[in-house]
Scaffold this active site. Sequence first.
Site, PDB file in Angstrom:
ATOM      1  N   ASP A   1       0.831  -1.202   0.000  1.00  0.00           N
ATOM      2  CA  ASP A   1       0.000   0.000   0.000  1.00  0.00           C
ATOM      3  C   ASP A   1       0.865   1.253   0.000  1.00  0.00           C
ATOM      4  O   ASP A   1       1.819   1.361   0.775  1.00  0.00           O
ATOM      5  CB  ASP A   1      -0.909   0.031   1.233  1.00  0.00           C
ATOM      6  CG  ASP A   1      -1.884  -1.130   1.263  1.00  0.00           C
ATOM      7  OD1 ASP A   1      -2.197  -1.652   0.180  1.00  0.00           O
ATOM      8  OD2 ASP A   1      -2.316  -1.505   2.366  1.00  0.00           O
TER       9      ASP A   1
ATOM     10  N   ASP B   1      -0.144  -3.336  -4.933  1.00  0.00           N
ATOM     11  CA  ASP B   1      -1.442  -3.549  -4.301  1.00  0.00           C
ATOM     12  C   ASP B   1      -2.213  -2.240  -4.323  1.00  0.00           C
ATOM     13  O   ASP B   1      -2.288  -1.581  -5.349  1.00  0.00           O
ATOM     14  CB  ASP B   1      -1.251  -4.081  -2.885  1.00  0.00           C
ATOM     15  CG  ASP B   1      -2.516  -4.717  -2.313  1.00  0.00           C
ATOM     16  OD1 ASP B   1      -3.545  -4.724  -3.002  1.00  0.00           O
ATOM     17  OD2 ASP B   1      -2.481  -5.199  -1.175  1.00  0.00           O
TER      18      ASP B   1
ATOM     19  N   ASP C   1      -5.534   2.391   1.324  1.00  0.00           N
ATOM     20  CA  ASP C   1      -6.321   1.330   1.940  1.00  0.00           C
ATOM     21  C   ASP C   1      -6.625   1.616   3.404  1.00  0.00           C
ATOM     22  O   ASP C   1      -5.783   2.153   4.135  1.00  0.00           O
ATOM     23  CB  ASP C   1      -5.581  -0.001   1.849  1.00  0.00           C
ATOM     24  CG  ASP C   1      -5.706  -0.648   0.478  1.00  0.00           C
ATOM     25  OD1 ASP C   1      -6.198   0.021  -0.457  1.00  0.00           O
ATOM     26  OD2 ASP C   1      -5.304  -1.817   0.335  1.00  0.00           O
TER      27      ASP C   1
ATOM     28  N   ARG D   1     -11.504  -0.566  -7.727  1.00  0.00           N
ATOM     29  CA  ARG D   1     -11.399  -0.034  -6.360  1.00  0.00           C
ATOM     30  C   ARG D   1     -11.143   1.474  -6.360  1.00  0.00           C
ATOM     31  O   ARG D   1     -10.093   1.944  -5.944  1.00  0.00           O
ATOM     32  CB  ARG D   1     -10.305  -0.753  -5.566  1.00  0.00           C
ATOM     33  CG  ARG D   1     -10.518  -2.244  -5.462  1.00  0.00           C
ATOM     34  CD  ARG D   1      -9.484  -2.901  -4.553  1.00  0.00           C
ATOM     35  NE  ARG D   1      -9.710  -4.338  -4.459  1.00  0.00           N
ATOM     36  CZ  ARG D   1      -8.996  -5.159  -3.702  1.00  0.00           C
ATOM     37  NH1 ARG D   1      -8.000  -4.683  -2.964  1.00  0.00           N
ATOM     38  NH2 ARG D   1      -9.267  -6.450  -3.692  1.00  0.00           N
TER      39      ARG D   1
END
Length: 529
Positions: free
Chosen positions: A162, A191, A195, A244
């Site tokens: 992240d 990734d 987050d 996302r």
Amino acid sequence: MRQPVTRRLQAALATLALAAAAGGIVLTAPEASAAAGSATGYATQNGGTTGGAGGQTVRATTGTAIHAALCGRAAAGTPIVIEVEGTINHGNTSKVSGSSCNTADGVIELKQISNVTIVGVGGGAVFDQIGIHIRESSNIIIQNVTVKNVKKSGSPTSNGGDAIGMESGVRNVWVDHTTLEASGGESEGYDGLFDMKADTRYVTLSYSILRNSGRGGLVGSSESDVSNGFVTYHHNLYENIDSRAPLLRGGVGHMFNNHYVRLNSSGINSRAGARAKVENNYFEDSKDVLGTFYTDAAGYWQADGNTLDDVTWSSPGEDNNPAGPDMKSTTTVSIPYAYSPDAAGCVPDVVSRTAGAGKGLKVSDGNCTAQPPTEPTPGPTDPTPGPTDPTPGPTDPTPGPTDPTPPGGTNLSIGAGSDGSSKASGTSFGHLRDGDLTTYWAPAGSTGHASIKWDSATAVSSVVIREAAGSAGSIGAWRLLDADAGTVLASGHGAGAISFPRTTLRKITFEIVGSTGSPRIAEYETYAD
């Protein structure tokens, strides 16, 4: 009584002196303002987000120097502004030890701390292949920095991949005017860019760029991780993102005035009961920009005033429920803070002139015009967010710390689970529910939160907070939260017995907003009657 304080100050200065001797850190004068502008969105709730306002200002040019600045404070909650210039990478980021920090090699670790601002200055701050990890912390501001090419696999590795990751009881984070970018998707080792998981709440991402990644970011790591939420995304550019943008599992998200360009597979993915308010955004050259995707666990949305420019939609299916082509709302979402959204038609222009690091921290005035930010005005003697006058009303009975008369019945905390944040060295959350008044839990600083949790839904109507011997009267302002729903059950001042309407839940959180001295909780009792 002065000698221990002097020794602590000497130790803090020694830590900073070591870092200065190694290069990378410069002490500057204290300042009243921690960052340009003031927090917006959900970061203004729950007491607000001011970061290190009012604390010492330190200049850092290495990751080790950032850690040294954190470790050199008097306590984990002492406000600090860390101005960063230059490139931060694995080669110049090492673990630093101290009583006010919990750092690690190879990642910028903001763990079990509060009241911190990290802001890029001068020629800019670039975190190259190294992520910023926020865990068990509160009141954090990250502003005017670039974080790029953080991988979760291969070499070097950092922070689970992240760019900015938050987890484990994080509260009140404002990330503003940042550039977060990767160079590929999961198959290339990357990734998420932004987050949040494991009970992270009251977060705002504003005036930032997220680009060239398979995953923009998520709220909740799985369909069962639904204790997160209350997140605002505004005036951001999402460019060349596969999915996302963000993924919401439970909780509430507010997305307004964002420019989405080339969302390749899906965009805002509301699922597992999440509710998204999506308004005045500009979606361009994208697919499936809103809906519930890749699951049959439905989420919901309220969509208003958005512009769709060359947007395509897939067909509905068992695990696929796109909101388009009509973008019909499936719920209503009430927003608790004031805001002035720009018209969707001008979003590409105003975002291009304001979003990202190195843009002069310009913001929109709500009329499609970019302008310098309005400076915050917190005084140097009031850096800690939270209610400053939490006088309990007639519905918030809060007996004083010397009279914690328990209600009748069984203490439901005995045998239950417990967790929280800001755990001080040498204490345990288990001491909250062991029936022993000689043991205690204490936060690392003056604030923190502790929870009692059960494996199944449990009815609770009262709580007793018993302070440890020698610390009676230390707990000041507090809030009691239904951690499942994110709602406030009661608030007040001082420890003791707390009554509230009978509520069925699996986790109940006692949050210390302010204190004097060192707060210590010997027992956190819960009752049904």
